[in-house]
Design an enzyme around this catalytic site. Structure first.
Site, PDB file in Angstrom:
ATOM      1  N   GLU A  17      -5.122  -4.898  10.578  1.00 45.68           N
ATOM      2  CA  GLU A  17      -4.117  -3.852  10.745  1.00 45.68           C
ATOM      3  C   GLU A  17      -4.387  -3.096  12.044  1.00 45.68           C
ATOM      4  O   GLU A  17      -5.165  -2.121  12.039  1.00 45.68           O
ATOM      5  CB  GLU A  17      -4.169  -2.874   9.565  1.00 45.68           C
TER       6      GLU A  17
ATOM      7  N   ASN B  92       0.872  -1.179   0.000  1.00 49.02           N
ATOM      8  CA  ASN B  92       0.000   0.000   0.000  1.00 49.02           C
ATOM      9  C   ASN B  92       0.907   1.226   0.000  1.00 49.02           C
ATOM     10  O   ASN B  92       1.516   1.546   1.019  1.00 49.02           O
ATOM     11  CB  ASN B  92      -0.895  -0.034   1.251  1.00 49.02           C
TER      12      ASN B  92
ATOM     13  N   HIS C 190      -9.395   1.259   5.040  1.00 48.17           N
ATOM     14  CA  HIS C 190      -8.125   1.428   5.754  1.00 48.17           C
ATOM     15  C   HIS C 190      -8.354   2.382   6.932  1.00 48.17           C
ATOM     16  O   HIS C 190      -9.149   3.321   6.839  1.00 48.17           O
ATOM     17  CB  HIS C 190      -7.063   1.978   4.807  1.00 48.17           C
TER      18      HIS C 190
ATOM     19  N   LYS D 111       0.021   4.224  -0.223  1.00 47.04           N
ATOM     20  CA  LYS D 111      -0.638   5.390   0.394  1.00 47.04           C
ATOM     21  C   LYS D 111      -0.446   6.617  -0.519  1.00 47.04           C
ATOM     22  O   LYS D 111      -0.449   6.448  -1.736  1.00 47.04           O
ATOM     23  CB  LYS D 111      -0.113   5.606   1.820  1.00 47.04           C
TER      24      LYS D 111
ATOM     25  N   SER E 256       3.648  -2.385  10.270  1.00 47.51           N
ATOM     26  CA  SER E 256       5.088  -2.498  10.518  1.00 47.51           C
ATOM     27  C   SER E 256       5.666  -3.852  10.123  1.00 47.51           C
ATOM     28  O   SER E 256       6.550  -4.379  10.806  1.00 47.51           O
ATOM     29  CB  SER E 256       5.412  -2.177  11.992  1.00 47.51           C
TER      30      SER E 256
ATOM     31  N   GLU F 116      -6.707   4.749   7.978  1.00 47.48           N
ATOM     32  CA  GLU F 116      -6.458   6.157   7.661  1.00 47.48           C
ATOM     33  C   GLU F 116      -7.676   6.779   6.995  1.00 47.48           C
ATOM     34  O   GLU F 116      -7.973   7.962   7.204  1.00 47.48           O
ATOM     35  CB  GLU F 116      -5.197   6.268   6.786  1.00 47.48           C
TER      36      GLU F 116
ATOM     37  N   GLY G 161       2.969   2.091  10.882  1.00 48.62           N
ATOM     38  CA  GLY G 161       3.983   3.137  10.788  1.00 48.62           C
ATOM     39  C   GLY G 161       4.725   3.414  12.084  1.00 48.62           C
ATOM     40  O   GLY G 161       5.404   4.437  12.214  1.00 48.62           O
TER      41      GLY G 161
HETATM   42  P1  13P Z   1       3.295   0.212   7.624  1.00 50.81           P
HETATM   43  O1  13P Z   1       3.760  -1.081   6.985  1.00 50.81           O
HETATM   44  O2  13P Z   1       4.048   1.409   7.130  1.00 50.81           O
HETATM   45  O3  13P Z   1       3.212   0.104   9.098  1.00 50.81           O
HETATM   46  O4  13P Z   1       1.788   0.465   7.088  1.00 50.81           O
HETATM   47  C1  13P Z   1       0.865  -0.573   7.191  1.00 50.81           C
HETATM   48  C2  13P Z   1      -0.345  -0.176   6.448  1.00 50.81           C
HETATM   49  O5  13P Z   1      -1.077   0.713   6.839  1.00 50.81           O
HETATM   50  C3  13P Z   1      -0.643  -0.898   5.193  1.00 50.81           C
HETATM   51  O6  13P Z   1      -1.915  -0.631   4.729  1.00 50.81           O
END
Ligand code: 13P
Length: 250
Positions: free
Chosen positions: A162, A9, A92, A11, A208, A94, A168
């Site tokens: 997740e 992803n 997601h 983003k 992560s 976010e 992150g």
């Molecule tokens: P990270 O791998 O950067 O922690 O992000 C995970 C994520 O949100 C994937 O959709």
């Protein structure tokens, strides 16, 4: 029965120059033993699909629930499919946080994605406060119930666990905690759709995932792959994660 899947992803990261990372990935994995997916920003879907050929699948990061209409700035599932996408990430954390998406919104989007022939990757996961309060399993069970539409084709549904606090941050749940949540997701799907259908839905872990922890996570029962954020932006890191999944127990 379930083809393993590693999804990147990107983003809101990536310009045309980032396609060089895709070229490096394809060179390293011309015929991967697992399914490899990249979900770039929508602006790159068409170019990435043209560039990656059959080695890498391409997905969107969101879609609107409607097929078309007066929704300035939005993208429909059919448009993603038309641009070359085969998958779409939905719900997601976010988007749930930044755009106030509810389980009902995510459910409607997932139904629309499946109607357009896309694989829907539905994201779930508790916040740190919810885990600290002992509510992680209840939160995830509620999100499965609320975000997954009726009448799904199990092959076109992927759930991604997740935990919000792991995204992150470099922090991850213990392997036992991941196993517990994945078993719960499988059980919730089985209770609703039957064991056979539930056994066909792929369950990803995200939050992560890095080259250093991927192999251990992929050995957890009911983990069928990963949804990777930061480490999917660099071909060398993502390649190491792909290799870990290729070497994971069946
Ligand atoms: P990270 O791998 O950067 O922690 O992000 C995970 C994520 O949100 C994937 O959709």
């Amino acid at each position: 029965m379930r083809r393993k899947l590693v999804a990147g992803n990107w983003k809101m990261n990536g310009l045309g120059a980032s396609l060089a990372e895709v070229d490096a990935l394809v060179a390293a994995h011309p015929a991967p033993a697992c399914e490899v997916l990249i979900c770039p920003p929508a602006t790159l879907i068409h170019r990435l699909a043209a560039r990656a050929g059959s080695a890498i699948s391409v997905g969107g990061q969101d879609c609107h629930a409607a097929a078309s209409g007066a929704h300035t700035g939005d993208i429909s599932a059919l448009m993603l499919q038309d641009a070359g996408a085969s998958h779409v990430i939905l719900g997601h954390s976010e988007r749930r946080a930044d755009h106030h998406e509810t389980d009902a919104d995510v459910r409607a989007k997932a139904a629309s994605a499946m109607d357009a022939g896309l694989v829907a990757i539905v994201c779930l996961g508790e916040t740190g406060a919810e885990r600290d309060a002992g509510r992680a399993l209840a939160v995830v069970a509620g999100q499965v119930a609320g975000s997954v539409p009726e009448g799904v084709n199990p092959g076109a549904l992927v759930l991604a666990y997740e935990p919000v606090w792991a995204i992150g941050t470099g922090r991850t749940p213990t392997l036992a905690e991941i196993a517990e949540v994945h078993a719960l997701m499988r059980a919730e799907l089985a209770a609703r759709f039957g064991a056979d259908a539930a056994a066909r839905v792929r369950l990803l872990y995200g939050g992560s995932v890095k080259p250093g922890n991927a192999a251990a996570i992929f050995a957890v029962p009911d983990v069928d792959g990963a949804l990777v954020g930061g480490a999917s932006l660099k071909a060398a890191d993502f390649s190491a994660i792909i290799a870990a999944l290729e070497g994971a127990p069946a």
